[in-house]
Design an enzyme around this catalytic site. Sequence first.
Site, short mmCIF file in Angstrom:
data_model
loop_
_atom_site.label_atom_id
_atom_site.label_comp_id
_atom_site.label_asym_id
_atom_site.label_seq_id
_atom_site.Cartn_x
_atom_site.Cartn_y
_atom_site.Cartn_z
N ARG A 291 8.12 70.61 -59.15
CA ARG A 291 6.81 69.98 -59.16
C ARG A 291 6.74 68.87 -60.20
NH1 ARG A 291 3.39 71.71 -54.99
NH2 ARG A 291 1.87 70.55 -56.19
N VAL A 292 6.01 67.83 -59.86
CA VAL A 292 5.78 66.77 -60.83
C VAL A 292 4.31 66.70 -61.24
CG1 VAL A 292 7.75 65.36 -60.14
CG2 VAL A 292 5.56 65.06 -58.97
N ASP A 293 3.53 67.66 -60.75
CA ASP A 293 2.13 67.72 -61.21
C ASP A 293 1.99 68.92 -62.13
OD1 ASP A 293 2.41 69.78 -59.44
OD2 ASP A 293 0.86 69.11 -58.04
N ASP A 294 0.77 69.30 -62.46
CA ASP A 294 0.59 70.39 -63.41
C ASP A 294 0.52 71.74 -62.72
OD1 ASP A 294 0.81 68.94 -65.72
OD2 ASP A 294 -1.22 68.16 -65.50
#
Length: 695
Positions: A563-566
């Site tokens: 993942r590159v989001d939170d």
Amino acid sequence: ELGPSDLCHVESMSHNPSGAGKINKLNAVILGDSLASEEDDLILPSAQFSQSALISSQQQYENMYKKSVDDPAGFWSEIASEFYWKEKWNPNEVCKENLDITKGQVSIEWFKGASTNICYNAVDLHVSAGNGDKVAIYWEGNEPGQDGQLTYSQLLDSVCQLASYLKEVGVRKGDAVIIYLPMLMELPIAMLACARIGAVHSVVFAGFSAESLAQRIIDCKPKIVITCNAVRRGPKVIFLKDIVDTALTESAKNNVSVDICLTYENTSAMKREETKWQDGRDVWWQDVVPNFPTKCDVEWVDAEDPLFLLYTSGSTGKPKGVLHTTGGYMVYTATTFKYAFDYKPSDIYWCTADCGWITGHSYVTYGPLLNGASVLVFEGAPNYPDAGRCWDIVDKYKVTIFYTAPTLVRSLMREGDEFVKHYSRKSLRVLGSVGEPINPSAWRWFFNVVGDSRCPISDTWWQTETGGFMILPIPGAWPQKPGSATFPFFGVQPAIVDEKGKEIEGECSGYLCIKKSWPGAFRTLFGDHERYETTYFKPFAGYYFTGDGCSRDKDGYYWLTGRVDDVINVSGHRIGTAEVESALVSHPQCAEAAVVGVEHEVKGQGIYAFVTLKEGVPYSEGLRKSLILTVRNQIGAFAAPDKIHWAPGLPKTRSGKIMRRILRKIASRQLNELGDTSTLADPGVVDQLIALADC
Ligand code: WTA
């Protein structure tokens, strides 16, 4: 605008003021080193497997793939015609979509105007085709020796009885029903019964806490909650009905009252006499459902009528109600199941996922049953009574397709090969993996030890939002590279884009997006279409943004890098850092919290929480435990932080923004990679945090 060196800037994505769909710096680079050596490692399917496979060569895949993207409407219509539709779709309007937010509202429709029923296709049709005596569900209880089964005819009867009951108590098409059940046969039965009458089910994983359940009840306002009194999981008993009671009290305080709590008496865990009861609201399943007729008319629904809501984590504290509709989801889950596992009618299929997650929706219940498969449902824990339980079950039922998560593979791998080798496993034919990137060493152990170097591994990349598989190695067609999800499924058009949203071709790394809709795509977030657009379609205009980083190697293979989001991925469970943070700050002694993911040997990622206490509160072991307990109570045990790091101060920019990049480095003890800390309001906090790391 988003220069790759300006990490801080990437985090704040200025064109996205709501904060939804925030993107972090790609972590592809971290994995990059190991990728280089894996890229050239090809494992060929055996000639014997390929010969009898549904897709037996790359060429065949390529032909079908080409057709699916050149003429999606034609491709999917042909497949959809194999299902039963009360009314057909307009051939000129198979798919209508707008994924480009700059051109107006985002919308996706497949087969609109056609009517069908997914329960009818998944159950009735097999009975009327003469397969009523085939086993639909094998059930294995928590204790070895405890089991059961239902044929398709019996499943139909059970589904109809519950559906008739639901209708009798006033559940109508479009009404929401919350299902909070463990892996009993009653769970898929309840899902199918809702689908039969056009009600919208929302299954809540029975590991979620009362607070999380209440939050979901308040959001979708169900007519009825279906649960059971208790369940055994391994050596523990979990009192589900107590959790539901608390959740219902909490919902009532928010003016959402639920009339009926239908409770299955799970006698192996708890007797009814011991169960707390609220007369007038609570009803025993066994007292009412069996009295209802085993026939129940099907409610024909539009292909675009909602089938279910499933809440999942995002970048903010509030879970998102992912909404799937009927027709496209039906066609997509059935087709992906068939090809991803090279399904044959003689297969015995076992997916270890719980129906509380999307994997259980699409690949325990709908996908397999639509294919008329025999599905194993397992109530217990995979390491109970010991680490050989899975292989014991495989031998007992002669399981041919075994689909699980890398976290389970890694935890069993740690127990040693003996637990595996003690069992024959010769029935196994295809293995599957889902939930997170499978690291090459776990892949090899799964392949060599569990599958005796004989069974291809379908490493399926997909998401709650996608409804079904998106990128996977179709078994038999592809030489495999351990750790690569390989190639897109039919009709799926991935794009890897850079920070500016420009598609990059060839060998590259970037953000994974999808260019065109596919039938199984989610249509909205329940009650919040704007959040749907902002989170998924605004970060890169014209594309569906997955939230994942991805590389494509020189042979065109896709490698998912996380993942590159939170959102963090703990044992294949999606957890929003913001959810854990908001649970922590609800603790009376906690002033502020920042949560990051950190590599974990078994879970994939662990939860690492930096916590600032209120003025004058001393940090102690007791407080650490009580902070963790708060998260367990507010979300569920699976979201409990692995580490609490006492942080008298957090690294913030002068504008007050927490620099998570620095926290991630401290959490993973990559202290010489902290980078530039000069933009911090108080660079001294970094040293302070490092000093307290093992406190
Ligand atoms: C991750 C689960 C790499 C990914 C089906 C995705 C994977 C998130 C894989 C969705 C895989 C799932 N390889 N990563 N085979 N499968 N993921 O919604 O980060 O619970 O975005 O759906 O899990 O999680 P979700």
